[in-house]
Design a protein around this motif. Structure first.
Motif, PDB file in Angstrom:
ATOM      1  N   ILE A 150     -43.438   4.961   0.186  1.00 40.05           N
ATOM      2  CA  ILE A 150     -42.353   4.007  -0.074  1.00 40.05           C
ATOM      3  C   ILE A 150     -42.735   2.663   0.534  1.00 40.05           C
ATOM      4  O   ILE A 150     -42.891   2.531   1.746  1.00 40.05           O
ATOM      5  CB  ILE A 150     -41.021   4.497   0.528  1.00 40.05           C
ATOM      6  CG1 ILE A 150     -40.643   5.861  -0.059  1.00 40.05           C
ATOM      7  CG2 ILE A 150     -39.919   3.486   0.282  1.00 40.05           C
ATOM      8  CD1 ILE A 150     -40.384   5.846  -1.544  1.00 40.05           C
ATOM      9  N   SER A 151     -42.888   1.651  -0.329  1.00 41.21           N
ATOM     10  CA  SER A 151     -43.339   0.332   0.115  1.00 41.21           C
ATOM     11  C   SER A 151     -42.200  -0.472   0.728  1.00 41.21           C
ATOM     12  O   SER A 151     -41.033  -0.259   0.415  1.00 41.21           O
ATOM     13  CB  SER A 151     -43.934  -0.450  -1.065  1.00 41.21           C
ATOM     14  OG  SER A 151     -45.003   0.258  -1.660  1.00 41.21           O
ATOM     15  N   GLN A 172     -28.606   6.998   2.142  1.00 46.78           N
ATOM     16  CA  GLN A 172     -28.630   8.286   1.450  1.00 46.78           C
ATOM     17  C   GLN A 172     -29.625   8.266   0.299  1.00 46.78           C
ATOM     18  O   GLN A 172     -30.382   9.210   0.085  1.00 46.78           O
ATOM     19  CB  GLN A 172     -27.231   8.620   0.929  1.00 46.78           C
ATOM     20  CG  GLN A 172     -27.064  10.028   0.391  1.00 46.78           C
ATOM     21  CD  GLN A 172     -27.189  11.075   1.481  1.00 46.78           C
ATOM     22  OE1 GLN A 172     -26.927  10.809   2.648  1.00 46.78           O
ATOM     23  NE2 GLN A 172     -27.613  12.267   1.100  1.00 46.78           N
ATOM     24  N   GLU A 173     -29.631   7.184  -0.466  1.00 51.60           N
ATOM     25  CA  GLU A 173     -30.538   7.090  -1.608  1.00 51.60           C
ATOM     26  C   GLU A 173     -31.986   7.063  -1.149  1.00 51.60           C
ATOM     27  O   GLU A 173     -32.851   7.710  -1.748  1.00 51.60           O
ATOM     28  CB  GLU A 173     -30.195   5.839  -2.434  1.00 51.60           C
ATOM     29  CG  GLU A 173     -30.912   5.782  -3.755  1.00 51.60           C
ATOM     30  CD  GLU A 173     -29.967   5.416  -4.893  1.00 51.60           C
ATOM     31  OE1 GLU A 173     -30.459   5.339  -6.024  1.00 51.60           O
ATOM     32  OE2 GLU A 173     -28.772   5.208  -4.656  1.00 51.60           O
ATOM     33  N   VAL A 174     -32.260   6.337  -0.088  1.00 46.76           N
ATOM     34  CA  VAL A 174     -33.637   6.274   0.429  1.00 46.76           C
ATOM     35  C   VAL A 174     -34.072   7.647   0.942  1.00 46.76           C
ATOM     36  O   VAL A 174     -35.170   8.121   0.638  1.00 46.76           O
ATOM     37  CB  VAL A 174     -33.743   5.218   1.552  1.00 46.76           C
ATOM     38  CG1 VAL A 174     -35.110   5.286   2.214  1.00 46.76           C
ATOM     39  CG2 VAL A 174     -33.515   3.821   0.983  1.00 46.76           C
ATOM     40  N   VAL A 175     -33.211   8.295   1.713  1.00 48.82           N
ATOM     41  CA  VAL A 175     -33.560   9.591   2.291  1.00 48.82           C
ATOM     42  C   VAL A 175     -33.813  10.627   1.198  1.00 48.82           C
ATOM     43  O   VAL A 175     -34.793  11.386   1.249  1.00 48.82           O
ATOM     44  CB  VAL A 175     -32.441  10.077   3.245  1.00 48.82           C
ATOM     45  CG1 VAL A 175     -32.667  11.522   3.644  1.00 48.82           C
ATOM     46  CG2 VAL A 175     -32.377   9.183   4.475  1.00 48.82           C
ATOM     47  N   VAL A 176     -32.949  10.660   0.183  1.00 49.42           N
ATOM     48  CA  VAL A 176     -33.085  11.670  -0.872  1.00 49.42           C
ATOM     49  C   VAL A 176     -34.283  11.385  -1.768  1.00 49.42           C
ATOM     50  O   VAL A 176     -35.150  12.242  -1.981  1.00 49.42           O
ATOM     51  CB  VAL A 176     -31.789  11.746  -1.714  1.00 49.42           C
ATOM     52  CG1 VAL A 176     -32.004  12.643  -2.931  1.00 49.42           C
ATOM     53  CG2 VAL A 176     -30.644  12.282  -0.869  1.00 49.42           C
ATOM     54  N   GLY A 226     -39.906   1.223  -3.543  1.00 51.01           N
ATOM     55  CA  GLY A 226     -39.872   0.598  -2.224  1.00 51.01           C
ATOM     56  C   GLY A 226     -38.498   0.069  -1.885  1.00 51.01           C
ATOM     57  O   GLY A 226     -37.533   0.209  -2.657  1.00 51.01           O
ATOM     58  N   VAL A 227     -38.417  -0.566  -0.710  1.00 45.85           N
ATOM     59  CA  VAL A 227     -37.148  -1.122  -0.231  1.00 45.85           C
ATOM     60  C   VAL A 227     -37.402  -2.457   0.462  1.00 45.85           C
ATOM     61  O   VAL A 227     -38.533  -2.772   0.844  1.00 45.85           O
ATOM     62  CB  VAL A 227     -36.458  -0.164   0.769  1.00 45.85           C
ATOM     63  CG1 VAL A 227     -36.143   1.170   0.122  1.00 45.85           C
ATOM     64  CG2 VAL A 227     -37.293   0.030   2.020  1.00 45.85           C
ATOM     65  N   CYS A 228     -36.322  -3.225   0.581  1.00 47.57           N
ATOM     66  CA  CYS A 228     -36.326  -4.422   1.422  1.00 47.57           C
ATOM     67  C   CYS A 228     -35.321  -4.152   2.529  1.00 47.57           C
ATOM     68  O   CYS A 228     -34.116  -4.354   2.336  1.00 47.57           O
ATOM     69  CB  CYS A 228     -35.949  -5.652   0.604  1.00 47.57           C
ATOM     70  SG  CYS A 228     -35.782  -7.154   1.598  1.00 47.57           S
ATOM     71  N   PRO A 229     -35.766  -3.660   3.700  1.00 48.74           N
ATOM     72  CA  PRO A 229     -34.845  -3.211   4.746  1.00 48.74           C
ATOM     73  C   PRO A 229     -33.897  -4.288   5.235  1.00 48.74           C
ATOM     74  O   PRO A 229     -32.748  -4.001   5.578  1.00 48.74           O
ATOM     75  CB  PRO A 229     -35.776  -2.741   5.864  1.00 48.74           C
ATOM     76  CG  PRO A 229     -37.090  -2.476   5.191  1.00 48.74           C
ATOM     77  CD  PRO A 229     -37.167  -3.471   4.084  1.00 48.74           C
ATOM     78  N   LEU A 247     -34.702   2.615   9.205  1.00 48.16           N
ATOM     79  CA  LEU A 247     -34.964   3.903   8.580  1.00 48.16           C
ATOM     80  C   LEU A 247     -36.443   4.251   8.679  1.00 48.16           C
ATOM     81  O   LEU A 247     -37.310   3.371   8.549  1.00 48.16           O
ATOM     82  CB  LEU A 247     -34.555   3.862   7.098  1.00 48.16           C
ATOM     83  CG  LEU A 247     -33.068   3.673   6.792  1.00 48.16           C
ATOM     84  CD1 LEU A 247     -32.851   3.666   5.281  1.00 48.16           C
ATOM     85  CD2 LEU A 247     -32.232   4.758   7.435  1.00 48.16           C
ATOM     86  N   GLN A 248     -36.723   5.507   8.910  1.00 49.96           N
ATOM     87  CA  GLN A 248     -38.096   5.992   8.906  1.00 49.96           C
ATOM     88  C   GLN A 248     -38.508   6.274   7.462  1.00 49.96           C
ATOM     89  O   GLN A 248     -37.964   7.163   6.816  1.00 49.96           O
ATOM     90  CB  GLN A 248     -38.211   7.266   9.748  1.00 49.96           C
ATOM     91  CG  GLN A 248     -37.904   7.069  11.225  1.00 49.96           C
ATOM     92  CD  GLN A 248     -38.910   6.128  11.901  1.00 49.96           C
ATOM     93  OE1 GLN A 248     -40.119   6.163  11.607  1.00 49.96           O
ATOM     94  NE2 GLN A 248     -38.423   5.291  12.797  1.00 49.96           N
TER      95      GLN A 248
END
Length: 608
Positions: A313-314, A370-374, A388-391, A307-308
């Motif tokens: 967003i860390s 969806q949650e990340v994009v929104v 942030g996220v852990c891809p 995801l871009q």
């Protein structure tokens, strides 16, 4: 001389009608109690927590629903019966689409000359006042008596057909008709001719006000309180029985919950035993993957596209996530949802909430994406903040909100001022989402458990895994609907969306209406809209408001309840637009009243 009778009008407001029955019974200790009731048949069928018009329902379903309505009416009348003790009671009822016309029909057929009514608004109706004398008794207190009635003759109009008059009947005492033991669980029988013969009470009735005043004088002068004591005695017995029934129901519900928990634990134990057997023959690499599963984590998703992410967003590694949660220590588990478990942790000294993707769960990579994009492209003080996220494992990291969900907070008690403020905050959040251009955002799963609270009980809207974007016309407010598979939570889901698959911003408005009703009443039933609509119709809003929240401003609160019922309408065009301030004036006024009350309390505390 005819047998003395006291006619009482009773409705669905149990508290009010009980007081009126006791009032009449105390003042007319030797009279036969006669009760009359107008049953208003619903024009809607319950459907997915909402309602659908009868014309869209199957004939068999209509018949079943009518039977349930009739059974509910019989049970209500059976409960009223107990308030009269051993007194002789007769009851009449008819079905009518217009309650006022139905009352007049009963008066005409039964030749009632005086009637006790517990509704001020109905007592002011000219049609009723011309038929007979009207005595208004509210919560057991005599308020007024009309003296502008006419003689009850055949020339008085009653707003109904001869057929509806003919449907009113009375069973004789020696018939093998309706009888009920003193229990809410008794089997009840209703007769096809529409008459209930009871030793108890019913809904619309008549009262001789002059006789009532005479009885008052007699009781005062002679000091004859026996009937009052009997009524009080029976009232205490019924209250005791009610408490026992409620206790029994609570125990039963708790037992059912425990059985469900035992079943879940047994299934979990079986799954763990099977996993232990499988791990005994796994390679070291496979064992490592199984260990991640035990912690509620998914194995690395290398097959998914990258995801871009925007700069704010860390990205966190799996090792940092594990360290932040003390290796997913069970005491740090703070929630569980369709996506997966949620753990409390610390990253860089900042408290965070870490949501893990459960393998083979209801939700997966599409919801994560969806949650990340929104959430990465919106910012609002009342929408949860994605940190942030852990891809590698589809893990989401949010700000930590220590006071849990709105559902949890309501169960612990919450003042009405805070409830109104939270509703205003969430309306602001939804208006922000629906106003985004060129693509409005529909949350699609608004409910109490997706509204989170920080330490100061300030609300944040969360869980955007089911959120969808819809294109907005550049020069118009109308939303182009998006067709998708029905999703959401039963009770909150827009019935139109469920039936057509057409998702619009009005779907969020429907869910928000349900949330408003729940926050104001404390009720969580799927048919909450029906209950509130009935209370509004019977002028009994105070009976459904959550008393634990304090003293509600009833006038403005009733307006907000009516607005929430509009939100829950099956006709989307009747629902208020969340972005239109004029539509939400009742909420704004209540919010302003709450702010004013909070400020006055603050100044009072400061002055002391």
């Amino acid at each position: 001389m005819d047998e003395e009778e006291i006619h009482i009008a009773v409705g669905k407001n149990t508290k009010k009608e009980k007081a009126n029955i006791l009032w009449a019974a105390a003042r007319f200790p030797r009279a036969t109690i006669v009760l009359v009731h107008v049953h208003w048949p619903s024009k809607w069928m319950p459907f997915m927590g909402g309602k659908v018009l009868y014309k869209f329902a199957d004939e068999k379903e209509k018949e079943m629903h009518r039977t349930k309505e009739t059974d509910a009416m019989v049970k209500m009348l059976s409960r009223y019966k107990n308030h009269c003790g051993t007194r002789k009671v007769r009851a009449h009822y008819l079905s009518h689409d217009d309650v006022l016309a139905g009352v007049v029909n009963l008066i005409k057929k039964l030749k009632i000359k005086r009637i006790v009514i517990g509704s001020r608004s109905m007592s002011k109706e000219a049609m009723l006042r011309k038929c007979c004398q009207v005595c208004v008794v509210i919560n057991g207190k005599h308020m007024s008596t009309s003296n502008d009635h006419l003689e009850h003759t055949g020339s008085i109009g009653y707003g109904g057909s001869p057929e509806s008059l003919a449907s009113i009947h009375e069973l004789s005492d020696d018939s093998n008709g309706y009888t009920t033991p003193p229990s809410d669980f008794a089997d009840e029988i209703i007769y096809d001719d529409g008459v209930i013969q009871m030793d108890g009470t019913d809904e619309l009735a008549t009262c001789d006000v002059q006789e009532a005043e005479t009885e008052d004088e007699e009781i005062t002068e002679t000091g004859e309180p026996n009937s009052c004591k009997e009524v009080e005695h029976f009232s205490e017995e019924i209250a005791h029985q009610t408490d026992e029934i409620q206790s029994f129901r609570s125990i039963t519900e708790r037992a059912e919950e425990l059985m469900e928990e035992i079943d879940k634990l047994q299934r979990k134990l079986k799954e763990l035993q099977e996993e232990d057997h499988e791990k005994s023959i796994l390679s070291p690499r496979q064992k490592a993957a199984a260990s991640l599963k035990e912690k509620g984590l998914s194995t690395p998703r290398y097959g998914y596209p990258e995801l871009q992410l925007p700069e704010h967003i860390s990205r966190f590694s799996m090792s940092k996530i594990s360290k932040a949660t003390d290796n997913f220590y069970s005491r740090n588990l703070i929630g569980e949802g369709g996506y997966g478990p949620v753990y409390k942790g610390k990253l860089g000294g900042v408290p965070v909430a870490i949501k893990l993707l459960r393998p083979h769960g209801k939700q997966g990579f599409p919801e994560y994406k969806q949650e990340v994009v929104v959430l990465s492209r919106i910012e609002h003080p009342h929408i949860v903040k994605l940190i942030g996220v852990c891809p590698e494992s589809c893990i989401l990291v949010y700000e930590h909100l220590p006071n849990g969900t709105l559902l949890d907070r309501l169960s612990k008690g919450l003042p009405w001022k805070d409830r109104v403020r939270i509703l205003a905050e969430q309306r602001s959040a939804l208006a922000y989402l629906h106003s985004c251009r060129p693509h409005a955002i529909i949350h699609a799963d608004l409910k109490l458990t997706n509204i989170l609270l920080n330490a100061g009980n300030v609300s944040r809207l969360g869980d955007f895994g089911t959120a969808r974007t819809v294109h907005m016309k550049p020069l118009e407010e109308e939303t182009i609907c998006r067709r998708t598979n029905p999703m959401g939570t039963t009770g909150y889901m827009d019935p139109v969306f469920f039936m057509t698959g057409e998702l619009t911003t009005e779907s969020d408005v429907y869910a928000f209406g349900v949330v408003i009703l729940q926050v104001l009443t404390g009720l969580l039933d799927l048919n909450i809209a029906d209950q509130v609509r009935e209370a509004v119709k019977m002028d009994a809003v105070h009976c459904v408001l959550d008393a634990s929240a304090g003293s509600w401003p009833e006038v403005q609160t009733e307006r907000l309840l009516r607005l929430a019922l509009r939100c829950c309408s099956l006709e989307r065009k009747r629902r208020p637009a969340i972005t239109c301030d004029a539509d939400w004036r009742s909420l704004d006024i209540l919010h302003a009243m709450a702010n004013a009350a909070a400020k006055s309390r603050k100044w009072a505390t400061h002055g002391s």
